[in-house]
Design a protein around this motif. Structure first.
Motif, PDB file in Angstrom:
ATOM      1  N   ASP A   8       0.813  -1.222   0.000  1.00  0.00           N
ATOM      2  CA  ASP A   8       0.000   0.000   0.000  1.00  0.00           C
ATOM      3  C   ASP A   8       0.843   1.267   0.000  1.00  0.00           C
ATOM      4  O   ASP A   8       0.309   2.357  -0.155  1.00  0.00           O
ATOM      5  N   GLU A   9       2.154   1.150   0.192  1.00  0.00           N
ATOM      6  CA  GLU A   9       2.985   2.352   0.203  1.00  0.00           C
ATOM      7  C   GLU A   9       3.743   2.493  -1.109  1.00  0.00           C
ATOM      8  O   GLU A   9       4.535   1.623  -1.465  1.00  0.00           O
ATOM      9  N   PRO A  10       3.518   3.613  -1.816  1.00  0.00           N
ATOM     10  CA  PRO A  10       4.156   3.813  -3.115  1.00  0.00           C
ATOM     11  C   PRO A  10       5.687   3.719  -3.039  1.00  0.00           C
ATOM     12  O   PRO A  10       6.312   3.102  -3.912  1.00  0.00           O
ATOM     13  N   LEU A  11       6.260   4.299  -1.989  1.00  0.00           N
ATOM     14  CA  LEU A  11       7.717   4.284  -1.898  1.00  0.00           C
ATOM     15  C   LEU A  11       8.256   2.883  -1.631  1.00  0.00           C
ATOM     16  O   LEU A  11       9.358   2.546  -2.057  1.00  0.00           O
ATOM     17  N   ALA A  12       7.467   2.091  -0.942  1.00  0.00           N
ATOM     18  CA  ALA A  12       7.889   0.715  -0.693  1.00  0.00           C
ATOM     19  C   ALA A  12       7.912  -0.055  -2.022  1.00  0.00           C
ATOM     20  O   ALA A  12       8.812  -0.864  -2.261  1.00  0.00           O
ATOM     21  N   TYR A  14       8.368   1.323  -4.903  1.00  0.00           N
ATOM     22  CA  TYR A  14       9.500   1.890  -5.636  1.00  0.00           C
ATOM     23  C   TYR A  14      10.791   1.187  -5.225  1.00  0.00           C
ATOM     24  O   TYR A  14      11.604   0.813  -6.069  1.00  0.00           O
ATOM     25  N   GLU A  15      10.968   1.009  -3.912  1.00  0.00           N
ATOM     26  CA  GLU A  15      12.173   0.358  -3.408  1.00  0.00           C
ATOM     27  C   GLU A  15      12.312  -1.060  -3.957  1.00  0.00           C
ATOM     28  O   GLU A  15      13.385  -1.486  -4.362  1.00  0.00           O
ATOM     29  N   ARG A  18      13.255  -1.040  -7.515  1.00  0.00           N
ATOM     30  CA  ARG A  18      14.672  -0.671  -7.633  1.00  0.00           C
ATOM     31  C   ARG A  18      15.568  -1.887  -7.352  1.00  0.00           C
ATOM     32  O   ARG A  18      16.520  -2.153  -8.085  1.00  0.00           O
ATOM     33  N   ALA A  80       7.340  -5.009   7.362  1.00  0.00           N
ATOM     34  CA  ALA A  80       8.190  -4.178   8.205  1.00  0.00           C
ATOM     35  C   ALA A  80       8.405  -4.854   9.546  1.00  0.00           C
ATOM     36  O   ALA A  80       9.455  -4.750  10.142  1.00  0.00           O
ATOM     37  N   LYS A  99      11.430  -5.257   5.605  1.00  0.00           N
ATOM     38  CA  LYS A  99      11.707  -3.925   5.048  1.00  0.00           C
ATOM     39  C   LYS A  99      12.448  -3.085   6.080  1.00  0.00           C
ATOM     40  O   LYS A  99      12.081  -3.134   7.244  1.00  0.00           O
ATOM     41  N   PRO A 100      13.436  -2.264   5.720  1.00  0.00           N
ATOM     42  CA  PRO A 100      14.009  -2.157   4.378  1.00  0.00           C
ATOM     43  C   PRO A 100      14.725  -3.456   3.984  1.00  0.00           C
ATOM     44  O   PRO A 100      15.469  -4.011   4.802  1.00  0.00           O
ATOM     45  N   ILE A 101      14.487  -3.877   2.755  1.00  0.00           N
ATOM     46  CA  ILE A 101      14.965  -5.185   2.310  1.00  0.00           C
ATOM     47  C   ILE A 101      16.453  -5.146   1.958  1.00  0.00           C
ATOM     48  O   ILE A 101      16.905  -4.278   1.216  1.00  0.00           O
TER      49      ILE A 101
END
Lengths: 229, 335
Positions: A8-12, A14-15, A18, A80, A99-101
């Motif tokens: 549900d988190e866009p930045l997650a 993104y990570e 990446r 998390a 997370k962070p992975i």
């Protein structure tokens, strides 16, 4: 390998995207930000791999797996903090990434995946009973027994109660592998050890795992037909 | 408990000893009947005052001094002293039949009233002192528990690791924002780790941390979290129990925004009206039964602290209207 990212988190997301750049064998077929979106996406893309966050609004990660009715791809949880929830997995434990992975952990999880496995639907079932969860290959389930609107599943030494009716489950399970013995029981044909005749002329089946199941008159006929060459 | 019984026994024995001595010095009575009378007096005194103690505890209002029960206590002291007087006279007449003059009986009663009166005054003082100590200890305990919970809930789960994960993404996407978020995360953590036994903090102090906290959650939830803060200057200076606002805002995020698909609002309001501070946190969401993994300790602990600190003059309420949940706290402005 086709993969779907659910978080549900866009930045997650993104990570994760990446980090997956280092693994060109994983093709990202789509992203979802909650369980409902993921359900639609899964129906449309039938991926091999699901990266799944647990805490999401609406359907959470576990709810999503329950809704999949057995057609679940290989799953890697990304979380998390819910390690404790994931420890509930008893059979066929899934991999999870915190997370962070860490990139090495992601690489290790990907290398453990069963890459040879064809993306066969209905080959495993997500089962949750109270705090305990299992991912069970259908081939390991030898008996399903109706208890009101619920169904008790028999595999290994476990007897979890599934919040689904036997009729609903029967429709989902491959008919060539499972057989309706009577109104209350559905058995796995591969687990039949012996068949006997009961005094009233019906068939009784002993399963390799032990239980004996008596067939109704009609189903006895059907099984005879099925087993005779 | 043991101290109570020791005092009971010692007090009544001392009272009797004085009575016996005075009587013997006056040479009015023989030792036998005198001792018998006083044995009965001691036993009855202990039994009756012990009954009084039980009655006091049934009537006591938590957090209030027992002195508030003074009409009841006075009536009881009079009644008990009359009973004791009658009893002593009756015992005396077993040994020495004859009628007592009103003056003699009144003199005896006066002595009894003095004894029971002293008993009541001492008891009220000790009991009040004890309940104050107890209250203070409970307050400390609840505060510690809140600090621990807060520490646990902030240092451990979701918030911290998800924030760190977001910040790691920002390092790549928007380094300046990543730096800002690290500063804010440090502020939130420092506020958490501060060991402070103060019962209250100014609302604005807590609001500063809550603002940093909200900035971090906004990074995580992006456009799913829209927050607005309206705090009157008069309210900003008011003291509140530490972590009161933080707890409400965290609840709003966890149970409201975090469970809502699509955009949600979070509104913080505070104003002072008629010497009462009103703090409200409103969020998009519904009041659903607590999920299995939630123990609802946050709100429960907050209620307990409010009760201990404000002795029933503070209120915490949760309302649901439409698709909104509103938590309101009303605190008397002290001083």
């Amino acid at each position: 390998m086709k993969a779907i990212l659910v978080d549900d988190e866009p930045l997650a997301r993104y990570e994760l995207r990446r980090l997956l750049r280092a693994h060109p064998e994983v093709e990202i077929a789509g992203e979802a930000e909650d369980g409902e979106q993921a359900l639609r996406l899964l129906a449309g893309t039938s991926p091999d791999l699901l990266f799944l966050d647990i805490q999401m609004p609406g359907l959470n990660g576990f709810d999503l797996l329950e809704r999949l009715d057995g057609a679940i791809p290989q799953v890697i949880f990304t979380t998390a903090y819910e390690e404790h929830a994931l420890r509930a997995f008893e059979v066929n434990a899934l991999d999870y990434l915190l997370k962070p992975i860490a990139p090495e952990r992601l690489a290790a999880a990907l290398s453990r995946l069963d890459t040879r496995r064809p993306s066969a639907p209905l080959s495993q079932l997500f089962v949750r009973d109270g705090d305990r969860c299992w991912i069970v290959p259908l081939s390991g389930i030898y008996l399903l027994e109706s208890e009101g609107n619920y169904t008790r599943l028999y595999f290994g030494k476990e007897r979890p109660l599934l919040r689904r009716s036997l009729n609903a489950l029967e429709r989902r399970l491959a008919p060539q592998a499972f057989f309706r013995a009577n109104r209350r029981q559905l058995l796995n044909l591969q687990w039949i050890d012996q068949t006997q005749l009961t005094p009233n002329g019906n068939l009784a089946v002993t399963l390799k795992a032990g239980p004996r199941v008596e067939l109704s008159r009609r189903q006895s006929e059907l099984l005879r037909a099925k087993l005779s060459p | 408990m043991n101290r109570y019984w020791n005092c009971q026994l010692a007090g009544w024995l001392a009272y009797s000893a004085v009575g016996i001595t005075i009587n013997l010095l006056n040479g009015r009575e023989t030792l036998g009947p005198l001792l018998a009378g006083h044995a009965v007096l001691i036993a009855a005194g202990i039994v009756l005052t012990h009954q009084l103690r039980r009655a006091i505890h049934r009537r006591r209002v938590p957090g209030q001094s027992l002195g508030a029960l003074w009409p009841f206590l006075t009536a009881q002291a009079v009644a008990i002293s009359l009973l004791l007087t009658a009893l002593v006279i009756a015992v005396n007449r077993l040994f020495a039949p004859g009628s007592w003059s009103l003056v003699a009986a009144a003199g005896l009663w006066w002595g009894m009233l003095l004894a029971v009166g002293v008993w009541v005054v001492l008891y009220v003082r000790f009991a009040d002192q004890r309940s104050n100590q107890h209250r203070e200890a409970q307050l400390q305990l609840a505060l510690r528990e809140a600090q621990l919970r807060a520490l646990e809930s902030q240092l451990n789960p979701h918030f911290l690791f998800n924030s760190l994960n977001s910040i790691r993404a920002l390092v790549d996407l928007d380094p300046a924002r990543a730096q800002d978020m690290l500063t804010r995360l440090s502020n939130v953590l420092r506020h958490r780790l501060r060991h402070d036994d103060a019962h209250t903090v100014p609302l604005q102090t807590e609001l500063a941390t809550v603002t940093d906290y909200l900035a971090l959650e906004t990074v995580r939830f992006a456009d799913r979290l829209r927050s607005a803060v309206t705090v009157d200057p008069a309210a900003a200076a008011c003291p509140i129990p530490p972590l009161l606002l933080q707890t409400l805002v965290e609840n709003a995020i966890k149970h409201g925004i975090g469970q809502t698909r699509g955009p949600g609002d979070l509104v913080i309001q505070a104003h002072v009206e008629d010497a009462v501070l009103h703090v409200a946190v409103e969020n998009t969401g519904t009041l659903r039964p607590a999920p299995a993994d939630s123990t609802r300790v946050g709100l429960q602990n907050l209620r307990e602290r409010l009760h201990l600190l404000y002795e029933g003059r503070a209120q915490l309420q949760l309302h649901e209207h439409g698709d909104r949940v509103r938590a309101t706290v009303a605190l008397p402005v002290l001083g």
